[in-house]
Design a protein around this motif. Sequence first.
Motif, PDB file in Angstrom:
ATOM      1  N   LEU A 122      48.735  49.982  50.002  1.00 19.76           N
ATOM      2  CA  LEU A 122      49.377  50.616  48.862  1.00 19.76           C
ATOM      3  C   LEU A 122      50.211  49.553  48.161  1.00 19.76           C
ATOM      4  O   LEU A 122      51.116  48.977  48.758  1.00 19.76           O
ATOM      5  N   ILE A 123      49.882  49.264  46.913  1.00 17.41           N
ATOM      6  CA  ILE A 123      50.693  48.359  46.101  1.00 17.41           C
ATOM      7  C   ILE A 123      51.652  49.212  45.284  1.00 17.41           C
ATOM      8  O   ILE A 123      51.222  50.037  44.478  1.00 17.41           O
ATOM      9  N   VAL A 124      52.941  49.039  45.513  1.00 17.96           N
ATOM     10  CA  VAL A 124      53.947  49.835  44.821  1.00 17.96           C
ATOM     11  C   VAL A 124      54.206  49.244  43.442  1.00 17.96           C
ATOM     12  O   VAL A 124      54.608  48.092  43.313  1.00 17.96           O
ATOM     13  N   GLU A 125      53.967  50.043  42.423  1.00 22.06           N
ATOM     14  CA  GLU A 125      54.219  49.703  41.017  1.00 22.06           C
ATOM     15  C   GLU A 125      54.205  51.006  40.236  1.00 22.06           C
ATOM     16  O   GLU A 125      53.213  51.736  40.287  1.00 22.06           O
ATOM     17  N   PRO A 126      55.260  51.382  39.531  1.00 20.20           N
ATOM     18  CA  PRO A 126      56.442  50.596  39.195  1.00 20.20           C
ATOM     19  C   PRO A 126      57.725  51.014  39.926  1.00 20.20           C
ATOM     20  O   PRO A 126      58.811  50.597  39.515  1.00 20.20           O
ATOM     21  N   ALA A 127      57.675  51.866  40.949  1.00 20.67           N
ATOM     22  CA  ALA A 127      58.886  52.337  41.634  1.00 20.67           C
ATOM     23  C   ALA A 127      59.725  51.155  42.124  1.00 20.67           C
ATOM     24  O   ALA A 127      59.183  50.105  42.500  1.00 20.67           O
ATOM     25  N   VAL A 128      61.036  51.331  42.155  1.00 21.41           N
ATOM     26  CA  VAL A 128      61.953  50.198  42.281  1.00 21.41           C
ATOM     27  C   VAL A 128      62.718  50.129  43.599  1.00 21.41           C
ATOM     28  O   VAL A 128      62.998  49.036  44.090  1.00 21.41           O
ATOM     29  N   ALA A 129      63.076  51.235  44.200  1.00 29.33           N
ATOM     30  CA  ALA A 129      64.061  51.262  45.285  1.00 29.33           C
ATOM     31  C   ALA A 129      63.786  50.226  46.382  1.00 29.33           C
ATOM     32  O   ALA A 129      62.642  50.030  46.800  1.00 29.33           O
ATOM     33  N   ASP A 130      64.851  49.574  46.850  1.00 29.71           N
ATOM     34  CA  ASP A 130      64.752  48.604  47.950  1.00 29.71           C
ATOM     35  C   ASP A 130      64.081  49.202  49.183  1.00 29.71           C
ATOM     36  O   ASP A 130      63.361  48.515  49.913  1.00 29.71           O
ATOM     37  N   SER A 131      64.361  50.479  49.434  1.00 28.77           N
ATOM     38  CA  SER A 131      63.882  51.113  50.666  1.00 28.77           C
ATOM     39  C   SER A 131      62.363  51.186  50.754  1.00 28.77           C
ATOM     40  O   SER A 131      61.810  51.407  51.833  1.00 28.77           O
ATOM     41  N   LEU A 132      61.671  50.974  49.636  1.00 31.24           N
ATOM     42  CA  LEU A 132      60.200  51.047  49.658  1.00 31.24           C
ATOM     43  C   LEU A 132      59.580  49.878  50.411  1.00 31.24           C
ATOM     44  O   LEU A 132      58.416  49.949  50.826  1.00 31.24           O
ATOM     45  N   THR A 133      60.347  48.811  50.585  1.00 23.40           N
ATOM     46  CA  THR A 133      59.914  47.738  51.488  1.00 23.40           C
ATOM     47  C   THR A 133      60.939  47.570  52.612  1.00 23.40           C
ATOM     48  O   THR A 133      61.069  46.485  53.182  1.00 23.40           O
ATOM     49  N   GLY A 134      61.646  48.649  52.917  1.00 24.62           N
ATOM     50  CA  GLY A 134      62.695  48.606  53.923  1.00 24.62           C
ATOM     51  C   GLY A 134      62.226  48.984  55.309  1.00 24.62           C
ATOM     52  O   GLY A 134      61.027  48.987  55.595  1.00 24.62           O
ATOM     53  N   PRO A 135      63.157  49.336  56.186  1.00 24.23           N
ATOM     54  CA  PRO A 135      62.817  49.626  57.584  1.00 24.23           C
ATOM     55  C   PRO A 135      61.810  50.749  57.767  1.00 24.23           C
ATOM     56  O   PRO A 135      61.078  50.771  58.762  1.00 24.23           O
ATOM     57  N   ASP A 136      61.765  51.716  56.845  1.00 26.73           N
ATOM     58  CA  ASP A 136      60.821  52.827  56.967  1.00 26.73           C
ATOM     59  C   ASP A 136      59.471  52.540  56.327  1.00 26.73           C
ATOM     60  O   ASP A 136      58.591  53.400  56.307  1.00 26.73           O
ATOM     61  N   SER A 137      59.313  51.327  55.794  1.00 25.13           N
ATOM     62  CA  SER A 137      58.040  50.939  55.201  1.00 25.13           C
ATOM     63  C   SER A 137      57.108  50.449  56.313  1.00 25.13           C
ATOM     64  O   SER A 137      57.388  50.595  57.503  1.00 25.13           O
ATOM     65  N   ASN A 138      55.981  49.863  55.933  1.00 29.34           N
ATOM     66  CA  ASN A 138      55.028  49.392  56.936  1.00 29.34           C
ATOM     67  C   ASN A 138      54.187  48.249  56.378  1.00 29.34           C
ATOM     68  O   ASN A 138      54.271  47.931  55.179  1.00 29.34           O
ATOM     69  N   ARG A 139      53.394  47.635  57.217  1.00 29.54           N
ATOM     70  CA  ARG A 139      52.667  46.419  56.863  1.00 29.54           C
ATOM     71  C   ARG A 139      51.567  46.630  55.830  1.00 29.54           C
ATOM     72  O   ARG A 139      51.008  45.660  55.299  1.00 29.54           O
ATOM     73  N   TYR A 140      51.248  47.873  55.502  1.00 32.25           N
ATOM     74  CA  TYR A 140      50.204  48.151  54.519  1.00 32.25           C
ATOM     75  C   TYR A 140      50.763  48.232  53.102  1.00 32.25           C
ATOM     76  O   TYR A 140      50.008  48.355  52.141  1.00 32.25           O
ATOM     77  N   VAL A 141      52.079  48.171  52.977  1.00 34.55           N
ATOM     78  CA  VAL A 141      52.739  48.331  51.687  1.00 34.55           C
ATOM     79  C   VAL A 141      53.101  46.964  51.099  1.00 34.55           C
ATOM     80  O   VAL A 141      53.770  46.157  51.742  1.00 34.55           O
ATOM     81  N   PHE A 142      52.649  46.728  49.856  1.00 35.78           N
ATOM     82  CA  PHE A 142      53.027  45.547  49.080  1.00 35.78           C
ATOM     83  C   PHE A 142      53.682  46.052  47.794  1.00 35.78           C
ATOM     84  O   PHE A 142      53.358  47.142  47.316  1.00 35.78           O
ATOM     85  N   LYS A 143      54.585  45.258  47.241  1.00 31.88           N
ATOM     86  CA  LYS A 143      55.346  45.747  46.096  1.00 31.88           C
ATOM     87  C   LYS A 143      55.392  44.694  44.990  1.00 31.88           C
ATOM     88  O   LYS A 143      56.014  43.645  45.147  1.00 31.88           O
ATOM     89  N   THR A 144      54.708  44.973  43.862  1.00 30.18           N
ATOM     90  CA  THR A 144      54.748  44.051  42.729  1.00 30.18           C
ATOM     91  C   THR A 144      55.933  44.333  41.815  1.00 30.18           C
ATOM     92  O   THR A 144      56.384  43.450  41.090  1.00 30.18           O
ATOM     93  N   SER A 145      56.431  45.579  41.828  1.00 27.46           N
ATOM     94  CA  SER A 145      57.584  45.899  40.979  1.00 27.46           C
ATOM     95  C   SER A 145      58.834  45.205  41.509  1.00 27.46           C
ATOM     96  O   SER A 145      58.924  44.863  42.688  1.00 27.46           O
ATOM     97  N   ARG A 146      59.786  44.988  40.601  1.00 26.35           N
ATOM     98  CA  ARG A 146      61.049  44.417  41.054  1.00 26.35           C
ATOM     99  C   ARG A 146      61.753  45.450  41.932  1.00 26.35           C
ATOM    100  O   ARG A 146      61.330  46.609  41.996  1.00 26.35           O
ATOM    101  N   ASN A 147      62.819  45.068  42.615  1.00 30.42           N
ATOM    102  CA  ASN A 147      63.545  46.059  43.418  1.00 30.42           C
ATOM    103  C   ASN A 147      64.994  46.176  42.954  1.00 30.42           C
ATOM    104  O   ASN A 147      65.437  45.472  42.040  1.00 30.42           O
ATOM    105  N   SER A 148      65.709  47.104  43.558  1.00 28.44           N
ATOM    106  CA  SER A 148      67.085  47.368  43.148  1.00 28.44           C
ATOM    107  C   SER A 148      67.971  46.141  43.308  1.00 28.44           C
ATOM    108  O   SER A 148      68.884  45.902  42.493  1.00 28.44           O
ATOM    109  N   SER A 149      67.734  45.355  44.350  1.00 31.11           N
ATOM    110  CA  SER A 149      68.546  44.151  44.557  1.00 31.11           C
ATOM    111  C   SER A 149      68.362  43.157  43.423  1.00 31.11           C
ATOM    112  O   SER A 149      69.320  42.487  42.998  1.00 31.11           O
TER     113      SER A 149
END
Length: 395
Positions: A122-149
């Motif tokens: 799952l490539i995350v775009e355009p959702a932003v929250a840091d938690s989308l690549t945080g501890p509750d995420s997993n190795r199948y998730v990649f994120k092209t959108s910027r994050n809250s930080s």
Amino acid sequence: MKKALLALAAASLAVLATSAHAADPIKIGLVHGISGHTYEVFSKQTQTGFMLGLEYATGGSMEVKGRKIEVIKKDTQFKPDVARAVLAEAYGDDEVVLAVGATSSGVTKGLLPIAAEYEKILIVEPAVADSLTGPDSNRYVFKTSRNSSMDMQGQAKALRPDANLYVATIAQDYAFGRDGITAFKAALKGTGANLVHEEYVPLKTDDYTSATERVYAALKDKPGRKVIMIYSADTKALGKIAATKPERFGIEISAGGHILPVLPTYKVVPGMEGAIYYYYGIPKNPINDWLVKTHQERFQSPPDFFTAGGMSAAIAVVKALETAKSYETEDLITAMEGMDWDTPKGKMMFRKEDHQALQSMYHFKIKVDPDVKWAIPELVREIKAEEMDIPVGRK
């Protein structure tokens, strides 16, 4: 002789099967809310940018290694249960190689375990929250959108924080807003700046009166420079807060950039400084030149905030498909971890540790030109990825 003929027939069938498989389209899922919410404009921009990105990255062929790309669109309706169901349908029934989505950070959080369950990217775009690549995420998730930080470190740098700065924040009360303010506090740490109040408003609020009154009470008697920092996807937030006239208390407003239909409301804050993810007139590179020219020709308008994000995601997808040994998930993960690629806003890179795409932000100052219908985020400077200390999310 009979055995030789049987062997030849079997070999021929194998060749035919291989050829048929090679001719099968590469299926990509686009999972966004297209109906039922004011944020659907973000989704539509993302999907427009994604299709333009596929066109650009494939030289117009819409093929990778001789196979056509087939894009399958799913509407989450901005409902978590619908979003989970349509992503599962895309992975299972439609057999997509990978999916891209979604728009709301709150909805997207519910998609992370679906990617793990089906063991597909799952490539995350355009959702932003840091938690989308945080501890509750997993190795199948990649994120092209910027994050809250990134948003908040950009905002902090744009405010030039020191001990003379007093800030109160107004944000929406869900993952995007809460993660953003957490990141803003982290960005201010060690600068001497004073965060005196946090205000969270309901997601669909139309009335900022009570929130601004509490903010003014917290800020108005402070010495030094006083700023309200707004972190909201609400298209009316800045205008409504500015209408309460914070300047009567010597208070400034600062906010991040927004989509073009919202930028006319920024005309009420000339000179305001903040950080922005993308504005079509800022990046100077061949990909952005192509995007601006092509979008203007086809849609009679410049590309917007999330159009560039969708294009960036598509270019990443094509590079992954071109460089992976196969389209099996593990080979795609191997190709994508640490992968860098060029986008309308310059170079991006998937950080190996948590799969967040590291990228630049832009410090802007609002310029008002009576001949332009929106306020112009004029570049002060590019804030490069290496200037920002973006926390690693999933370890």
